[in-house]
Enzyme design. Structure first.
Site, PDB file in Angstrom:
ATOM      1  N   GLY A 306       4.366   4.322 -12.535  1.00 25.45           N
ATOM      2  CA  GLY A 306       3.120   4.415 -11.776  1.00 25.45           C
ATOM      3  C   GLY A 306       3.274   3.788 -10.403  1.00 25.45           C
ATOM      4  O   GLY A 306       4.369   3.745  -9.827  1.00 25.45           O
ATOM      5  N   SER A 307       2.183   3.235  -9.925  1.00 23.28           N
ATOM      6  CA  SER A 307       2.163   2.728  -8.542  1.00 23.28           C
ATOM      7  C   SER A 307       3.095   1.546  -8.314  1.00 23.28           C
ATOM      8  O   SER A 307       3.387   1.213  -7.160  1.00 23.28           O
ATOM      9  CB  SER A 307       0.745   2.322  -8.180  1.00 23.28           C
ATOM     10  OG  SER A 307      -0.081   3.458  -8.177  1.00 23.28           O
ATOM     11  N   SER A 308       3.509   0.883  -9.384  1.00 27.37           N
ATOM     12  CA  SER A 308       4.415  -0.254  -9.179  1.00 27.37           C
ATOM     13  C   SER A 308       5.716   0.203  -8.526  1.00 27.37           C
ATOM     14  O   SER A 308       6.441  -0.595  -7.925  1.00 27.37           O
ATOM     15  CB  SER A 308       4.707  -0.937 -10.518  1.00 27.37           C
ATOM     16  OG  SER A 308       5.287  -0.011 -11.416  1.00 27.37           O
ATOM     17  N   PHE A 309       5.986   1.497  -8.599  1.00 21.16           N
ATOM     18  CA  PHE A 309       7.230   2.026  -8.036  1.00 21.16           C
ATOM     19  C   PHE A 309       7.180   2.059  -6.506  1.00 21.16           C
ATOM     20  O   PHE A 309       8.223   2.163  -5.853  1.00 21.16           O
ATOM     21  CB  PHE A 309       7.456   3.444  -8.572  1.00 21.16           C
ATOM     22  CG  PHE A 309       8.892   3.865  -8.641  1.00 21.16           C
ATOM     23  CD1 PHE A 309       9.811   3.150  -9.373  1.00 21.16           C
ATOM     24  CD2 PHE A 309       9.331   4.992  -7.967  1.00 21.16           C
ATOM     25  CE1 PHE A 309      11.135   3.546  -9.448  1.00 21.16           C
ATOM     26  CE2 PHE A 309      10.657   5.396  -8.024  1.00 21.16           C
ATOM     27  CZ  PHE A 309      11.556   4.665  -8.774  1.00 21.16           C
TER      28      PHE A 309
END
Lengths: 678, 118
Positions: A306-309
């Site tokens: 998800g957005s942690s990437f």
């Protein structure tokens, strides 16, 4: 007559002599026969009967945490074995023994009536069962002596020692430790990975036994390092592991989630301090858990990050020099038509955002534009360098390499865009955390370490696993820039303002990843992710938390960030990191103490707090009176005064050295003695 | 005739009845030495055999004692390992935290409660 008599005597003497001589000859002949003719064979036979070769069971080595606490230990237990072919009356024996061993008489009779030369009747007896069996043996031996009966069926069923693996911390780190079979061979986890080292070396020893089969002398040593397996010293810290599991479990229960994972890593060394997952598995009774729960999902399961990437996309773009932190991107008010038919959205609409803003607000469109600017091939090489799409090399079985498409070869602009916010790419929590740790380690990716060293039974190191840098991924400056950018995520206005533990700063990133269910992104199943480095300026911990399918809330900043905060706060305390002390005047305490002394001298009966104005009277010159104070008060006083102290006893202070009123000199050490009930 | 008979009877009575005849024999010094030597050798053999048997008996007894001592050591080592398990159980953070919170009403220190010593 005399002659006759003499002759008879002589004859008798000769006869006796002949008899003795004959006897001697017979004895000599027998001696010759036994010692010379049959000597070799008889000696071999005697050897066979007297000298027994017995196996010595290996003792499986310990698994210890980084502080030396036992996480896995083997102890000796007894098993009941039998030789059914030698047993004549299996029915009677079964009736007697079934209640002793807690078996059904019919099953036991079947076992004892079988044609097998050797059977295990019951393995790994509990101490109570073992005691009951020994009592039964004694009773049988007593009655046999009374009957004078030599042969007994009972002789062919007896106890045999075996090793049993115990995990004294129960489910703590169970999925990391793995478990062993009943024969003591590793089946899963570290037990499997290091089975050869842990198992030990079985050997055989000679034992001389007497006619009753009792051991007269044996080669076996009571403590034999040769048969003992090596011990494994892990990087895991039992306390931190407990903290991670506890907080994770609490969050999973709170959000009624399907599960959760948390990983705590030292970014400088790559040491894994805690590796937690919920549901947990107790290796003492591993058979009760399904295979899915037994697995270490932090390594074997790949999820979409998800957005942690996005932080890795931003780091790549910054390091490549294609963007600066202050560069501005149009985030299209939350809707960007990537192709004629395909568009991407933001959860909240944003207009113009800087790189920092893209990370702080977690804009999908901004991240996609960053990825575009970086270029597919270059981005791919950066992501590969961060360790995505390949195994990390950790000493653990079944590691999943994850999935990372070659962005340089992907034609679809949508695929490239979605990769920027963690869709179409799968990573293991370990890969995610190690990549995060690289940001906290000045851009150097470290090899994850779960095992610190292997030591033998004597405590000597057999093999060591020192910290190993894999590669430099980004420059030190870029890493610092990224930490500063990520620190805004946990500040007001970021997606996880509550992630920082009190007194610390955190460089983090949230993620809310839709789960793939049957090849389609689910709209009600999410992974809530938060990963962060703490303290943001000089990270000592890299922590990632993933909550699987939370109910009620789905965002990483809401669900996972509080877990991060609790784990970080408690872990920092365990490791001895405390928030920076408030800027108090060094001598403030002493000033008030001196004033108190003076006030007490003037008004010994009052004993009240010193007036605040007294602190402004001037620098202290003498040691305050500490008598009657608690340890906490004394420590507070001396600490703020900058005086080193040595404490003895407990309770209230009864004496001090130097005494009150002694002029203070630099570097003075104050010894204070405490007594209870003062 | 009678005189001859008397003479012969006297000779018989001398041979059969007279037990206190004064007989002088010549003893050989060599023979005594042989007897003494044989006695000495016999005594030495008997003594050596006794010592050998005693030593063997001692060896067997000591071997039994050593085996028993080794068995005792093994039992103690085993108890030690079991106590290690017990200790690890008792020192588990979950148990200590529960004790600290429930029994002693302790909790984690607040930042302002932490005193740093110089």
């Amino acid at each position: 007559m005399s002659y006759l008599l003499h002759r008879w005597v002589r004859v008798r003497i000769i006869l006796v002599g002949l008899g003795l001589g004959l006897l001697l000859m017979v004895v000599g002949a027998r001696f010759f026969q036994l010692q010379v003719l049959q000597g070799a064979e008889l000696r071999r036979q005697a050897e066979r009967e007297v000298r027994k070769t017995c196996p010595v069971l290996p003792v499986r080595g310990l698994i210890l945490d980084s502080r030396g606490t036992e996480l896995a230990i083997s102890t000796r237990v007894q098993s009941v074995v039998a030789h059914p072919r030698k047993i004549r009356n299996a029915a009677r024996l079964s009736r007697e023994l079934a209640p002793v061993l807690g078996l059904s008489p019919a099953a036991l009779q079947d076992l004892l009536s079988s044609d097998a030369p050797f059977v295990w009747v019951k393995r790994h007896l509990t101490p109570e069962r073992e005691e009951a069996f020994r009592a039964w043996e004694k009773k049988v031996a007593k009655s046999a002596r009374a009957r004078g009966n030599g042969y007994q069926d009972e002789n062919w069923i007896y106890l045999l020692p075996e090793a049993k693996r115990y995990y004294p911390q129960q489910a703590l780190a169970g999925h990391v430790l793995g478990f062993c079979s009943i024969d003591g061979r590793g089946l899963e986890g570290l037990e499997y990975q290091f089975d050869r080292e842990l198992y030990g070396k079985p050997k055989r020893v000679q034992r001389l036994v007497d006619a009753r089969g009792r051991c007269v002398v044996t080669e076996e040593k009571a403590w034999d390092p040769e048969v003992m397996g090596h011990n494994l010293v892990l990087t895991l810290d039992q306390t931190i592991q407990y903290i991670a599991e506890k907080e994770l479990k609490r969050a999973v229960e709170k959000w009624q989630a399907a599960g959760g994972m948390a990983l705590v890593v030292n970014p400088r060394t790559g040491e894994i301090l805690a590796m937690a997952q919920v549901p947990t598995m107790d290796p003492n009774c591993f058979a009760l858990f399904p295979a899915e729960v037994r697995r270490n999902r932090l390594l074997t399961h790949a999820i979409e990050p998800g957005s942690s990437f996005k932080v890795f996309i931003a780091a790549a773009a910054l390091d490549a020099g294609v963007v600066k932190p202050t560069d501005r991107f149009n985030c299209e008010n939350g809707f960007w038509q990537v192709t004629a038919r395909e568009a991407i959205h933001d959860v909240h609409p944003y207009g113009i955002l800087t790189v920092q803003g893209i990370i702080q607000k977690s804009s999908n469109i901004g991240a996609a534009k960053l990825a575009n600017k970086c270029g597919g091939a270059r981005l791919y090489s950066y992501l590969k360098a961060f360790g995505f799409g390949s195994r990390s090399g950790i000493h653990f079985p079944g590691e999943n390499p994850g999935l990372l498409k070659n962005l340089g070869l992907i034609r679809s602009p949508l695929d490239r865009a979605t990769c920027a916010f963690g869709q179409g790419v799968s990573v293991t929590p370990l890969q995610l955390t190690m990549a995060l740790a690289a940001l906290g380690n000045d851009g150097v990716l470290m090899e994850p370490r779960l095992v610190k060293k292997i030591v033998d039974a004597r405590g000597e190191t057999v093999e060591e696993f020192p910290p190993r840098p894999v590669r430099r991924v980004i420059s030190r400056e870029t890493a610092r820039q990224m930490l500063a950018i990520m620190a805004t995520v946990t500040r007001p206005g970021g997606t996880a303002p509550g992630a920082a533990p009190p007194g610390f700063t955190v460089a983090g990133k949230t993620g809310t990843a839709q789960k793939l269910v049957g090849g389609v992104y689910s709209h009600n199943k999410f992974n809530a992710v938060f990963m962060g480095l703490v303290p943001a300026e000089h990270p000592v911990l890299a922590i990632s938390v993933i909550i699987d399918e939370p109910q009620g809330a789905i965002y990483g900043g809401v669900v996972a960030a509080p877990v991060f905060r609790e784990i970080a706060a408690q872990t920092l305390r365990v490791l001895g990191y405390y928030p920076p002390a408030p800027a108090t005047p060094v001598l403030a305490g002493l000033l008030s103490a001196v004033s108190q002394t003076q006030a007490q001298a003037a008004e010994p009966e009052t004993g009240g707090e010193p007036p605040a104005a007294a602190a402004a009277e001037g620098p202290p010159t003498v040691m305050p009176d500490l008598r009657g104070k608690t340890i906490r008060q004394v420590l507070d006083l001396l600490q703020r005064a900058g005086v080193r102290c040595r404490l003895e006893g407990s309770g209230r202070a009864v004496s001090q050295d130097p005494p009150p009123g002694t002029p203070l000199t630099p570097g003075v050490v104050c010894s204070v003695k405490f007594e209870p009930g003062f | 005739m009678s005189a001859n008979l008397t003479l012969r009877l006297t000779a018989v009575s001398h041979a059969l009845l007279a037990r206190n005849r004064k007989v002088s024999r010549r003893h050989s010094a060599w023979g005594r030495a042989v007897v003494a030597a044989m006695l000495l050798v016999t005594a030495a053999v008997v003594l050596t055999s006794l010592i050998w048997a005693w030593a063997n008996l001692q060896m067997v007894t000591l071997n039994y004692e050593i085996s028993q001592a080794q068995e005792t050591i093994k039992q103690y080592l085993e108890i030690n390992r079991k106590l290690q398990v017990e200790l690890a159980n008792l020192k588990s953070p979950a148990r200590l935290e529960r004790l600290a919170e429930d029994v002693y009403e302790m909790g984690a220190p607040q930042p302002q409660q932490i005193i740093r010593l110089p």
